[in-house]
Design an enzyme around this catalytic site. Structure first.
Site, PDB file in Angstrom:
ATOM      1  N   HIS A   1      62.119  74.569 -38.346  1.00  0.00           N
ATOM      2  CA  HIS A   1      61.834  75.236 -39.343  1.00  0.00           C
ATOM      3  C   HIS A   1      63.688  75.642 -39.880  1.00  0.00           C
ATOM      4  O   HIS A   1      64.242  74.581 -40.745  1.00  0.00           O
ATOM      5  CB  HIS A   1      61.059  75.748 -40.773  1.00  0.00           C
ATOM      6  CG  HIS A   1      61.255  74.969 -42.155  1.00  0.00           C
ATOM      7  ND1 HIS A   1      60.983  73.491 -42.307  1.00  0.00           N
ATOM      8  CD2 HIS A   1      61.881  75.268 -43.274  1.00  0.00           C
ATOM      9  CE1 HIS A   1      60.869  73.324 -43.473  1.00  0.00           C
ATOM     10  NE2 HIS A   1      61.851  74.622 -43.634  1.00  0.00           N
TER      11      HIS A   1
ATOM     12  N   TYR B   1      67.508  72.854 -41.553  1.00  0.00           N
ATOM     13  CA  TYR B   1      68.130  73.335 -42.620  1.00  0.00           C
ATOM     14  C   TYR B   1      69.563  73.562 -42.570  1.00  0.00           C
ATOM     15  O   TYR B   1      70.814  73.412 -42.672  1.00  0.00           O
ATOM     16  CB  TYR B   1      67.688  74.644 -43.401  1.00  0.00           C
ATOM     17  CG  TYR B   1      67.369  74.501 -44.240  1.00  0.00           C
ATOM     18  CD1 TYR B   1      67.570  73.619 -45.487  1.00  0.00           C
ATOM     19  CD2 TYR B   1      65.898  74.601 -44.270  1.00  0.00           C
ATOM     20  CE1 TYR B   1      66.317  73.240 -46.768  1.00  0.00           C
ATOM     21  CE2 TYR B   1      65.071  73.909 -44.978  1.00  0.00           C
ATOM     22  CZ  TYR B   1      65.107  73.664 -46.051  1.00  0.00           C
ATOM     23  OH  TYR B   1      64.306  72.986 -47.520  1.00  0.00           O
TER      24      TYR B   1
ATOM     25  N   HIS C   1      59.438  60.845 -41.491  1.00  0.00           N
ATOM     26  CA  HIS C   1      59.480  61.892 -42.609  1.00  0.00           C
ATOM     27  C   HIS C   1      60.728  63.061 -42.401  1.00  0.00           C
ATOM     28  O   HIS C   1      61.710  62.597 -42.652  1.00  0.00           O
ATOM     29  CB  HIS C   1      58.412  63.148 -42.654  1.00  0.00           C
ATOM     30  CG  HIS C   1      59.287  64.290 -43.462  1.00  0.00           C
ATOM     31  ND1 HIS C   1      59.810  63.875 -44.293  1.00  0.00           N
ATOM     32  CD2 HIS C   1      59.320  65.545 -42.795  1.00  0.00           C
ATOM     33  CE1 HIS C   1      60.454  65.380 -45.104  1.00  0.00           C
ATOM     34  NE2 HIS C   1      60.291  66.385 -43.989  1.00  0.00           N
ATOM     35  N   PHE C   2      60.659  62.789 -40.497  1.00  0.00           N
ATOM     36  CA  PHE C   2      61.536  63.567 -39.494  1.00  0.00           C
ATOM     37  C   PHE C   2      62.249  62.432 -39.935  1.00  0.00           C
ATOM     38  O   PHE C   2      64.410  63.167 -40.087  1.00  0.00           O
ATOM     39  CB  PHE C   2      61.232  63.469 -38.442  1.00  0.00           C
ATOM     40  CG  PHE C   2      61.898  64.192 -37.718  1.00  0.00           C
ATOM     41  CD1 PHE C   2      62.059  65.864 -37.535  1.00  0.00           C
ATOM     42  CD2 PHE C   2      62.554  64.046 -36.428  1.00  0.00           C
ATOM     43  CE1 PHE C   2      63.070  66.959 -37.412  1.00  0.00           C
ATOM     44  CE2 PHE C   2      64.015  65.037 -35.683  1.00  0.00           C
ATOM     45  CZ  PHE C   2      63.536  66.224 -35.549  1.00  0.00           C
ATOM     46  N   HIS C   3      62.623  61.834 -39.532  1.00  0.00           N
ATOM     47  CA  HIS C   3      64.116  60.025 -39.800  1.00  0.00           C
ATOM     48  C   HIS C   3      64.523  59.646 -41.050  1.00  0.00           C
ATOM     49  O   HIS C   3      65.502  60.125 -41.343  1.00  0.00           O
ATOM     50  CB  HIS C   3      63.221  58.807 -39.226  1.00  0.00           C
ATOM     51  CG  HIS C   3      63.269  59.151 -37.183  1.00  0.00           C
ATOM     52  ND1 HIS C   3      62.146  59.668 -36.790  1.00  0.00           N
ATOM     53  CD2 HIS C   3      63.953  58.134 -36.056  1.00  0.00           C
ATOM     54  CE1 HIS C   3      62.338  58.954 -35.665  1.00  0.00           C
ATOM     55  NE2 HIS C   3      63.315  59.093 -35.387  1.00  0.00           N
TER      56      HIS C   3
ATOM     57  N   ARG D   1      51.372  60.485 -33.716  1.00  0.00           N
ATOM     58  CA  ARG D   1      52.274  60.446 -33.434  1.00  0.00           C
ATOM     59  C   ARG D   1      52.259  60.865 -31.772  1.00  0.00           C
ATOM     60  O   ARG D   1      51.864  61.189 -31.406  1.00  0.00           O
ATOM     61  CB  ARG D   1      53.030  61.593 -34.273  1.00  0.00           C
ATOM     62  CG  ARG D   1      52.604  63.431 -33.818  1.00  0.00           C
ATOM     63  CD  ARG D   1      53.312  64.233 -34.759  1.00  0.00           C
ATOM     64  NE  ARG D   1      54.818  63.989 -34.194  1.00  0.00           N
ATOM     65  CZ  ARG D   1      55.776  65.586 -34.640  1.00  0.00           C
ATOM     66  NH1 ARG D   1      54.968  66.451 -34.863  1.00  0.00           N
ATOM     67  NH2 ARG D   1      56.639  65.150 -34.472  1.00  0.00           N
ATOM     68  N   ARG D   2      53.972  60.903 -31.079  1.00  0.00           N
ATOM     69  CA  ARG D   2      53.929  61.433 -29.528  1.00  0.00           C
ATOM     70  C   ARG D   2      53.068  60.813 -28.383  1.00  0.00           C
ATOM     71  O   ARG D   2      52.275  60.820 -27.920  1.00  0.00           O
ATOM     72  CB  ARG D   2      53.620  62.497 -29.434  1.00  0.00           C
ATOM     73  CG  ARG D   2      54.544  63.480 -30.300  1.00  0.00           C
ATOM     74  CD  ARG D   2      54.516  65.554 -29.754  1.00  0.00           C
ATOM     75  NE  ARG D   2      54.626  66.176 -30.632  1.00  0.00           N
ATOM     76  CZ  ARG D   2      54.599  66.963 -31.253  1.00  0.00           C
ATOM     77  NH1 ARG D   2      52.306  66.699 -31.923  1.00  0.00           N
ATOM     78  NH2 ARG D   2      55.156  67.710 -32.271  1.00  0.00           N
TER      79      ARG D   2
END
Length: 562
Positions: free
Chosen positions: A232, A236, A383-385, A448-449
């Protein structure tokens, strides 16, 4: 050292001129980043084509092989190399870099590069198809894990160099406030080192002995907990350099000044507090972790909203106050002054806008009940993208449009600027289509994956296939954006006209209130960070070890074969 000079009634800082050896160093990191963009982007395109059912990989290449390469090269290699290169340039410009520090910076570069090559070769040989998260019990070749370790070790050398740079500057300027960007770099590298210690322990103490055969088993929960202790704050680590540009670079580009030096420093301090001790919110569905401690870390996760909103307020306050000073009136008249035709501003601004839905998705992911709906679906990938591949990468692109010409002694021409605007729009459209379809497909339950496009031929699978086709279209548009960015980079680095491009660093308002000295009390902030980590992890970590299943020692190389 940075000096001050009077211009009219206002004070401006004359920053340090970067030497040619320094520029070569900084560009070396950027070169690796752009090569990683091309390789990782190609793998991403192939993934979307395979998932759409319209393409089969040739030569026996496996889907999870390209998925691993895509994740590792883009999420770890590209970001880390670009960030460290950019941050070295910030430190060199604001506090200076000695020849000895430059030597150690080169050592950090070559250690990281060697580790990258080792890990990449193992993935390409099909010996490390363990995905970006390399969850156990998936096992890779030992060289893959050793390569990862070298990447971290090289980055730690970079952190020590950055800390040493600021320490020597403070020693030469007793009682003076450190340059804002140097303060931000030190915060980011402090967070990186504290966070990456977790995954380094997992790799060195658990994965390498296990992959070498010195231990027959591995404690999966410990390894996943150590990964997300790092995973996580890694987000950041990507975001804070973008924040640096938003706080201190973009105001200069739009002809304004930093809204508040104190607010910027406080936001970064709060980000280090609430970015590390929150890894359990990625493990909400996992057994073996006390629900009470999951709740505690979810609360700490939501505390990050405070510095995030502080950042949004500060940036848009800068936009408005600059517009008002230029005479633009009305509720939103200040928007007219923004340099929409300057790619140095447009690309990061699109990234800022993408962070709005990205942040909303993050709230859903960290909320226990809503997380149950989207956990392990392709929503998470979407979301990650939209957060990393849109917000962060577009800001990095925007930085490149002035940083690369500055380091190579060339100019950002009107043609390159125009191509950059086109590239930014292409990227935004491609990401909107691909990430949007991933979010919708995830809400419909698609995992996913997964490489499968039919999922058994059910009616629901047929609906999923439509969104997978949309992802392939979005991925293809993004790949066009990658090719265009690589072309622009080559033009800026090697073929643009010779000249001088500005290194844009904004100044404070001349009548700004003094920044409180306690904001640079490093012992206090590091102490609070460590206290929060110990509070959030000590008891649950002991509990996990004490309740480890038989035959699964948490640290196999300390216990031996089982």
């Amino acid at each position: 050292m940075a000096l001050s000079k009077k211009v009219g009634q206002e004070e401006e800082t004359a920053y340090i001129t970067l030497s040619k050896p320094e520029k070569r160093l900084y560009m070396s990191f950027i070169y690796v980043a752009i090569i990683s963009l091309l390789i990782g982007g190609t793998m991403g395109l192939l993934q979307t084509l395979v998932r759409s059912g319209q393409f089969n990989l040739p030569f026996g290449i496996g889907y999870y092989q390209i998925l691993t390469l895509h994740g590792v090269v883009l999420a770890l290699v590209l970001t880390t190399f670009f960030i460290i290169g950019f941050q070295y340039s910030l430190m060199g410009k604001t506090v200076g870099m000695s020849s000895k520090q430059r030597m150690w910076a080169w050592i950090s570069f070559w250690v990281m590069t060697a580790g990258t090559i080792m890990a990449a070769v193992m993935i390409l040989l099909g010996r490390a198809s363990v995905l970006y998260t390399f969850y156990a019990p998936l096992k890779a070749h030992p060289i893959f894990y050793i390569g990862l370790s070298l990447i971290f070790i090289g980055s730690w050398i970079s952190a020590i160099v950055n800390w040493r740079q600021l320490y020597l500057w403070k020693k030469a300027h007793p009682g003076e406030k450190s340059p804002l960007l140097a303060f931000m770099v030190v915060i980011n590298m402090l967070m990186w080192v504290i966070a990456s210690l977790g995954v380094a322990v997992a790799v060195i103490v658990q994965f390498i002995p296990w992959s070498l055969g010195y231990a027959a088993t591995i404690d999966v929960l410990i390894s996943r907990t150590l990964f997300w202790y790092f995973g996580h704050p890694l987000v950041y680590f990507w975001l804070l350099p973008a924040y640096m540009a938003w706080y201190a670079i973009i105001p200069k580009i739009i002809g304004g000044r930093i809204f508040s030096d104190s607010l910027a420093r406080l936001a970064f301090i709060l980000l280090i507090f609430f970015s590390i001790p929150v890894g359990f919110h990625h493990q909400l569905t996992e057994p073996g972790i006390d629900p009470t401690w999951k709740f505690v870390q979810v609360v700490l996760t939501f505390m990050v909203v405070v510095p995030t909103l502080m950042t949004a307020f500060s940036i848009f306050a800068t936009f408005e106050t600059t517009g008002r000073k230029k005479g633009f009136k009305g509720l939103f008249g200040w928007l007219k002054h923004l340099p929409w035709r300057d790619v140095r501003f447009l690309a990061p601004f699109i990234g800022m806008l993408a962070f709005i839905p990205g942040g909303a998705g993050g709230i859903i992911n960290a909320s226990h009940q809503m997380n149950e709906v989207v956990h392990n679906t392709i929503w998470v990938t979407g979301h990650f993208h939209i957060t990393i591949a849109a917000t962060v990468i577009l800001t990095f692109f925007g930085i490149s449009y002035w940083l690369v010409p500055h380091l190579t002694g060339r100019r950002l021409t009107k043609q390159i600027n125009r191509l950059g605007i086109i590239q930014s729009i292409i990227w935004a459209v491609g990401m909107l289509i691909m990430s949007g379809s991933m979010h919708i497909e995830g809400l419909l339950g698609a995992p996913r994956r997964s490489a499968f496009s039919t999922y058994g031929g059910t009616e629901q699978a047929h609906v999923w296939e439509q969104y997978q086709l949309a992802q392939a279209i979005g991925g293809s548009i993004l790949f066009i954006g990658i090719i265009l960015m690589v072309y622009i980079f080559i033009k800026m680095a090697f073929f643009a006209p010779k000249g001088e491009e500005e290194y844009p660093i904004a100044e404070e308002e001349p009548d700004a209130r003094p920044t409180p000295k306690f904001l640079e009390n490093w012992k206090l902030w590091i102490g609070i960070t460590i206290a929060l980590i110990l509070f959030a992890y000590t008891i649950p970590f002991i509990d996990i070890i004490q309740n480890a299943p038989p035959g699964s020692p948490p640290f196999p190389n300390l216990i031996g074969n089982n």
